[in-house]
Design a protein around this motif. Sequence first.
Motif, short mmCIF file in Angstrom:
data_model
loop_
_atom_site.label_atom_id
_atom_site.label_comp_id
_atom_site.label_asym_id
_atom_site.label_seq_id
_atom_site.Cartn_x
_atom_site.Cartn_y
_atom_site.Cartn_z
N ASP A 3 -9.43 2.80 2.71
CA ASP A 3 -10.81 2.76 2.24
C ASP A 3 -10.84 2.42 0.75
OD1 ASP A 3 -10.18 5.12 0.84
OD2 ASP A 3 -11.12 6.42 2.35
N THR A 4 -12.05 2.25 0.22
CA THR A 4 -12.20 1.81 -1.17
C THR A 4 -11.58 2.80 -2.15
OG1 THR A 4 -14.18 0.51 -0.69
CG2 THR A 4 -13.88 1.23 -2.96
N ASP A 5 -11.75 4.09 -1.93
CA ASP A 5 -11.19 5.08 -2.85
C ASP A 5 -9.67 4.95 -2.95
OD1 ASP A 5 -13.68 6.08 -3.43
OD2 ASP A 5 -13.55 7.77 -2.02
N GLU A 6 -9.02 4.79 -1.79
CA GLU A 6 -7.57 4.66 -1.81
C GLU A 6 -7.14 3.35 -2.46
OE1 GLU A 6 -3.66 4.75 1.19
OE2 GLU A 6 -5.68 5.01 2.01
N LEU A 7 -7.88 2.28 -2.19
CA LEU A 7 -7.55 0.99 -2.79
C LEU A 7 -7.71 1.04 -4.30
CD1 LEU A 7 -9.19 -1.40 -0.19
CD2 LEU A 7 -6.74 -1.05 -0.56
N ASN A 8 -8.79 1.65 -4.78
CA ASN A 8 -8.98 1.75 -6.23
C ASN A 8 -7.89 2.59 -6.87
OD1 ASN A 8 -11.26 0.16 -6.39
ND2 ASN A 8 -12.68 1.87 -6.16
N GLU A 9 -7.40 3.57 -6.14
CA GLU A 9 -6.36 4.44 -6.67
C GLU A 9 -5.01 3.75 -6.71
OE1 GLU A 9 -4.32 8.80 -5.56
OE2 GLU A 9 -5.89 7.93 -4.29
N LYS A 10 -4.76 2.86 -5.74
CA LYS A 10 -3.41 2.32 -5.59
C LYS A 10 -3.26 0.85 -5.98
CE LYS A 10 -1.91 5.38 -1.82
NZ LYS A 10 -1.41 5.43 -0.43
N ILE A 11 -4.27 0.01 -5.74
CA ILE A 11 -4.07 -1.44 -5.82
C ILE A 11 -4.83 -2.06 -7.00
CG2 ILE A 11 -4.25 -3.63 -4.61
CD1 ILE A 11 -2.25 -1.69 -3.35
N GLY A 12 -4.10 -2.82 -7.79
CA GLY A 12 -4.71 -3.59 -8.87
C GLY A 12 -4.42 -5.07 -8.72
N PHE A 13 -5.04 -5.87 -9.59
CA PHE A 13 -4.85 -7.32 -9.53
C PHE A 13 -4.81 -7.88 -10.95
CE2 PHE A 13 -6.67 -11.57 -9.92
CZ PHE A 13 -5.92 -12.30 -9.02
N LEU A 65 0.83 -1.20 0.00
CA LEU A 65 0.00 0.00 0.00
C LEU A 65 0.87 1.26 0.00
CD1 LEU A 65 -3.07 0.59 0.05
CD2 LEU A 65 -2.90 0.76 2.53
N ALA A 66 1.98 1.22 0.70
CA ALA A 66 2.86 2.38 0.79
C ALA A 66 3.78 2.52 -0.42
CB ALA A 66 3.71 2.28 2.06
#
Length: 440
Positions: A297-307, A275-276
């Motif tokens: 939160d979801t906004d940060e995850l959508n901004e940072k994390i993909g799969f 995440l960092a």
Amino acid sequence: MKNPFLTVVAAATLAAVTLTACSDPGAGDAGEPATASDWPAQDADLNGITLTVWAAQNSNKVPESVVSAFESSTGATVDVVTIPDPYEQSVQTKVATGDKPDLAFWQPTASQLTALNARTNLQPLDGAPWLDSYSGDLRGITGILDETRYAALITTPAVEGVYYNKQVFEQAGITETPANWDEFLAVARKLKGENVTPFFDFGAGTPWATQWWVQVQLADAAKDGLWERVNQNQEKFTDPTIQKAIDSYQGLIEEGLFNQNLKTATFEDQGAALLAGEAAMAIQVNSFFGQLQSLADTDELNEKIGFFPISPSGNVGTFIPDQSNALVAFRTGDAEREAAARQLLSFWLGDGYAGFVEAQSTVSLQDAVPTPAGVPQALLDVHASLGDAVGSMQALAVANPDLYLNLGDLIQGTKTSQEVAEATQAQFAELAKAIGTEGF
């Protein structure tokens, strides 16, 4: 095209039936499968009843919303007890001594249901009122041993694949995700050349994620019948296919593509690092995303994390329902508590299900219950990858040896890659022989 879900189920069930016919470790009075009339109403009064649910470190928060709603609706008391890692071994040890909960999170594969002596220790769940609520092929994807259902699927079955930091990729000028294993390694080497840590894994404590690195490399071979051959003792962990995957993992470590604290890092460190942006990628399963959701939160995850799923020749995921995906109900000898346990399952997948998926911000397994709007895109992508995923060792092999512990020894420098394969094969053969598998 043949549905890969059903291929996984058929293979696992065939393996289970075969070993059961040879020598069933759970032989005894298995009782009759529960029928619809044996399932109490979801809101039946349970005042004075206390149920115990066993959970692992990464699943002990999952029941919170359901437990609260169920207690309010029925008057029951539900205690969620965290069992120390390694969870599966700890549970099996406790059950072997007669210590049983009412319900437990459990990996719903044929090999792990066999390991728990399902016919003796678990309540059959056939005839459950929630079975017809599952979407598509999910009803038959897992949880079945010897044509009897013993596990209730509550979340999307896990897929081994690559979680990555989108911002790290973008900063490195990587605009497309890798389309096969070679491209995956090329991206990693590009990142390393720009002083970015490509991969994060952990070797301290219980290094259960190490095995994903080997198994995703076996996806093509699994499609080609690898685990069927292993089950028949026609191919071994020490033979070239699996040995090469273990050697490759060791080679990536020696190349310096992992975090410098690989030997001492823990599961908790992994999500925070990704995440960092302290590392670019991690090969993990769905429960890892639960850790990420606890951190952002979801906004940060959508901004940072993909799969993206990965395999040697393409983007094929490796399917592995894990203990956070399903629940089993135990035979405790207390008929009232056994019925209450079935009632909790009915509530979980019935009146409580919409609240559960909302609280977990996870994909719904039921057409009648919409997936919450706030589910992160990465989790939606994981669910979508199930369509052509191939079975893992846990899903398709007749036994589940401690490959991850042996790979942990590899990280610590106490085993070579060859010794990892030898130790894993020896244990697999021992387990297969113990359950009466032909050829061992």
